[in-house]
Write a protein that holds these residues in place. Structure first.
Motif, mmCIF file in Angstrom:
data_model
loop_
_atom_site.group_PDB
_atom_site.id
_atom_site.type_symbol
_atom_site.label_atom_id
_atom_site.label_comp_id
_atom_site.label_asym_id
_atom_site.label_seq_id
_atom_site.Cartn_x
_atom_site.Cartn_y
_atom_site.Cartn_z
ATOM 1 N N THR A 89 0.856 -1.188 0.000
ATOM 2 C CA THR A 89 0.000 0.000 0.000
ATOM 3 C C THR A 89 0.889 1.234 0.000
ATOM 4 N N ILE A 90 0.659 2.108 -0.960
ATOM 5 C CA ILE A 90 1.468 3.316 -1.086
ATOM 6 C C ILE A 90 0.576 4.448 -1.582
ATOM 7 N N GLY A 91 0.647 5.593 -0.909
ATOM 8 C CA GLY A 91 -0.154 6.742 -1.303
ATOM 9 C C GLY A 91 -1.643 6.459 -1.329
ATOM 10 N N GLY A 92 -2.111 5.562 -0.458
ATOM 11 C CA GLY A 92 -3.529 5.219 -0.411
ATOM 12 C C GLY A 92 -3.971 4.211 -1.445
ATOM 13 N N ALA A 93 -3.049 3.701 -2.256
ATOM 14 C CA ALA A 93 -3.381 2.725 -3.296
ATOM 15 C C ALA A 93 -2.868 1.348 -2.899
ATOM 16 N N ASP A 94 -3.674 0.335 -3.165
ATOM 17 C CA ASP A 94 -3.282 -1.049 -2.885
ATOM 18 C C ASP A 94 -2.709 -1.671 -4.149
ATOM 19 N N VAL A 95 -1.386 -1.649 -4.252
ATOM 20 C CA VAL A 95 -0.677 -2.185 -5.416
ATOM 21 C C VAL A 95 -0.468 -3.677 -5.209
ATOM 22 N N ARG A 96 -0.728 -4.456 -6.254
ATOM 23 C CA ARG A 96 -0.589 -5.901 -6.157
ATOM 24 C C ARG A 96 0.724 -6.378 -6.777
ATOM 25 N N ARG A 97 1.183 -7.495 -6.278
ATOM 26 C CA ARG A 97 2.411 -8.101 -6.798
ATOM 27 C C ARG A 97 2.301 -8.282 -8.312
ATOM 28 N N GLY A 98 3.320 -7.841 -9.022
ATOM 29 C CA GLY A 98 3.335 -7.940 -10.472
ATOM 30 C C GLY A 98 2.823 -6.711 -11.195
ATOM 31 N N ASP A 99 2.181 -5.786 -10.486
ATOM 32 C CA ASP A 99 1.656 -4.578 -11.134
ATOM 33 C C ASP A 99 2.780 -3.679 -11.631
ATOM 34 N N LEU A 100 2.521 -3.039 -12.754
ATOM 35 C CA LEU A 100 3.415 -1.994 -13.258
ATOM 36 C C LEU A 100 3.222 -0.733 -12.433
ATOM 37 N N VAL A 101 4.330 -0.138 -11.996
ATOM 38 C CA VAL A 101 4.309 1.122 -11.258
ATOM 39 C C VAL A 101 5.165 2.124 -12.029
ATOM 40 N N VAL A 102 4.520 3.152 -12.552
ATOM 41 C CA VAL A 102 5.201 4.163 -13.362
ATOM 42 C C VAL A 102 5.446 5.402 -12.490
ATOM 43 N N VAL A 103 6.701 5.761 -12.323
ATOM 44 C CA VAL A 103 7.048 6.954 -11.547
ATOM 45 C C VAL A 103 7.133 8.145 -12.496
ATOM 46 N N SER A 104 6.308 9.152 -12.250
ATOM 47 C CA SER A 104 6.340 10.363 -13.058
ATOM 48 C C SER A 104 7.383 11.323 -12.493
ATOM 49 N N LEU A 105 8.554 11.359 -13.113
ATOM 50 C CA LEU A 105 9.574 12.328 -12.710
ATOM 51 C C LEU A 105 9.096 13.747 -12.997
ATOM 52 N N ALA A 106 8.327 13.896 -14.077
ATOM 53 C CA ALA A 106 7.777 15.201 -14.424
ATOM 54 C C ALA A 106 6.807 15.679 -13.345
ATOM 55 N N GLY A 107 5.995 14.769 -12.824
ATOM 56 C CA GLY A 107 5.075 15.133 -11.763
ATOM 57 C C GLY A 107 5.794 15.449 -10.470
ATOM 58 N N ALA A 108 6.752 14.615 -10.093
ATOM 59 C CA ALA A 108 7.505 14.826 -8.853
ATOM 60 C C ALA A 108 8.265 16.141 -8.885
ATOM 61 N N ASN A 109 8.744 16.536 -10.054
ATOM 62 C CA ASN A 109 9.562 17.745 -10.174
ATOM 63 C C ASN A 109 8.764 19.038 -10.066
ATOM 64 N N ARG A 110 7.441 18.929 -10.079
ATOM 65 C CA ARG A 110 6.609 20.131 -9.913
ATOM 66 C C ARG A 110 5.756 20.021 -8.648
ATOM 67 N N ASP A 111 6.215 19.254 -7.692
ATOM 68 C CA ASP A 111 5.484 19.087 -6.440
ATOM 69 C C ASP A 111 5.542 20.397 -5.652
ATOM 70 N N PRO A 112 4.398 21.054 -5.411
ATOM 71 C CA PRO A 112 4.419 22.344 -4.715
ATOM 72 C C PRO A 112 4.826 22.244 -3.254
ATOM 73 N N GLU A 113 4.836 21.036 -2.699
ATOM 74 C CA GLU A 113 5.310 20.863 -1.332
ATOM 75 C C GLU A 113 6.831 21.065 -1.244
ATOM 76 N N VAL A 114 7.499 20.972 -2.385
ATOM 77 C CA VAL A 114 8.957 21.115 -2.437
ATOM 78 C C VAL A 114 9.361 22.364 -3.214
ATOM 79 N N PHE A 115 8.683 22.632 -4.328
ATOM 80 C CA PHE A 115 9.071 23.730 -5.219
ATOM 81 C C PHE A 115 7.964 24.786 -5.248
ATOM 82 N N GLN A 116 8.258 25.943 -4.683
ATOM 83 C CA GLN A 116 7.276 27.032 -4.672
ATOM 84 C C GLN A 116 7.016 27.516 -6.093
#
Length: 395
Positions: free
Chosen positions: A288-315
């Motif tokens: 379980t991550i970020g409120g989502a229940d990910v199952r074994r074998g699932d594809l998990v795509v990390v959005s670097l573009a999304g993370a890089n505009r996180d307003p909690e880090v970058f004003q």
């Protein structure tokens, strides 16, 4: 249906949106569904920076070592597709040559000379398409120089790269790989073997083979990975930072007044539009991550573009700002055990190219007749970067 109701924003996301104008959708997902099921991707999309870091750091739970990993299907196991001790074994022979000081000592002269040569070649014309005429050729030349292949020039390296990338893209799209990819990989293998036999002292591949950590087929696979990463993402880095600066005259004026701000421009451009927008992982266990229940074998795509505009880090995260004091927190080169090996070299190339363009092309500006907005689901850069500049009158 349960997933669609649980993740309405992810379920409504389209490929066209992610390829052409992803940032508004990524902002919605990050705020409301930071780990969301996105049917068009066939997996989970992670958009919040802290969660992106968690996935990339935890290789035991989120792995690249999966039969579905497309690059490995074309080139075989490599540092890109292995984890743990095997990943370290494949990566180790290349680590020292890509450290900051080693990169500076070995490549600075070559990179600066090649960037100057490419810019000087277009200077008399007053207009050019920079991605294919400068950024791409520079990236290819540096890869060819670093691999040190005894019987292959930059043109051959580019042809192999194009064919191998096409085959990987076919597999990713779920179709049969173009057979030209296998032919190109065989040609690369032959060139690597000839280089190792010749024992060229300048080739990273010879050093890797002589380390006795890797077999010859493993050296070949990692050569393909270095070729892929060194060309695709560096070309995108150069094109994106030039676009960002030319589209923001106030920021361009800062760099013209103080060329040392080129480094800040590069980091801010990497943050705002990473050349590699996503990285793929596969869940090895239910989690379980970020409120989502990910199952074994699932594809998990990390959005670097999304993370890089996180307003909690970058004003004010959508603003291009050279004075931002934490741009280096961007994740454009990924994180964890698969942090990009060639990050220092890519930065060196981008800086040299940017300064050569600004120094040698007076009045450099975007061609008003073109539309250079970055595009791409995985690799994001302008399809074409058309520019103009002033050509001094002949005396």
């Amino acid at each position: 249906m349960v997933t669609a109701r649980r993740f309405p924003l992810g379920s409504a996301t389209t490929l066209t949106e992610l390829e052409d104008h992803p940032h508004p959708r990524l902002a919605l997902l990050r705020a409301h569904e930071p780990v969301s099921w996105v049917p068009v991707l066939g997996g989970w999309l992670v958009t919040r920076r802290d969660l992106a870091l968690r996935v990339m750091r935890d290789a035991a739970t989120f792995t690249v070592d999966d039969p579905r990993f497309s690059t490995a299907q074309v080139v075989g196991p490599s540092m890109l597709s292995l984890e743990g001790a095997e990943h370290k074994r494949h990566r180790a022979p290349f680590t020292d040559p890509f450290r900051t000081q080693d990169v500076h000592d070995r490549f600075t002269g070559f990179v600066e000379q090649e960037a100057a040569r490419l810019v000087e070649r277009i200077r008399p014309r007053g207009s050019a398409e920079l991605r294919r005429e400068v950024a791409g050729p520079l990236a290819v030349a540096v890869v060819a120089e670093s691999l040190g292949l005894v019987d292959a020039d930059a043109e051959a390296v580019l042809s192999w790269y194009d064919a191998i990338v096409s085959a990987v893209s076919d597999i990713t799209a779920g179709v049969s790989a173009n057979p030209a990819g296998a032919v190109a990989f065989d040609q690369l293998r032959g060139s690597v073997e000839a280089t190792v036999v010749a024992g060229s002292g300048t080739s990273l591949l010879v050093a890797a083979a002589e380390s006795e950590r890797l077999t010859l087929p493993e050296v070949v696979a990692n050569a393909a990975v270095l070729m892929f990463g060194g060309i695709e993402t560096t070309e995108g880095m150069i094109a994106n930072v030039v676009l960002h600066l030319l589209a923001h005259p106030d920021q361009l004026a800062l760099v013209r007044a103080d060329p040392d701000l080129a480094d800040a421009a590069i980091e801010e451009s990497l943050r705002l539009e990473p050349a590699a927008a996503v990285v793929d992982r596969y869940a090895t266990a239910d989690v379980t991550i970020g409120g989502a229940d990910v199952r074994r074998g699932d594809l998990v795509v990390v959005s670097l573009a999304g993370a890089n505009r996180d307003p909690e880090v970058f004003q004010d995260p959508d603003r291009f700002d050279l004075r931002r004091d934490n741009s280096r927190l961007q994740l454009a080169f990924a994180h964890g055990p698969h942090f990009c090996l060639g990050a220092h070299l890519a930065r060196l190339e981008t800086r040299a190219c940017l300064l050569a363009l600004l120094d040698r092309l007076p009045g450099l500006r975007l061609d008003p007749a073109s539309s250079p907005a970055p595009k791409g689901l995985v690799f994001r850069k302008p399809p074409a970067l058309r520019v103009r500049w002033e050509v001094p009158a002949q005396r």
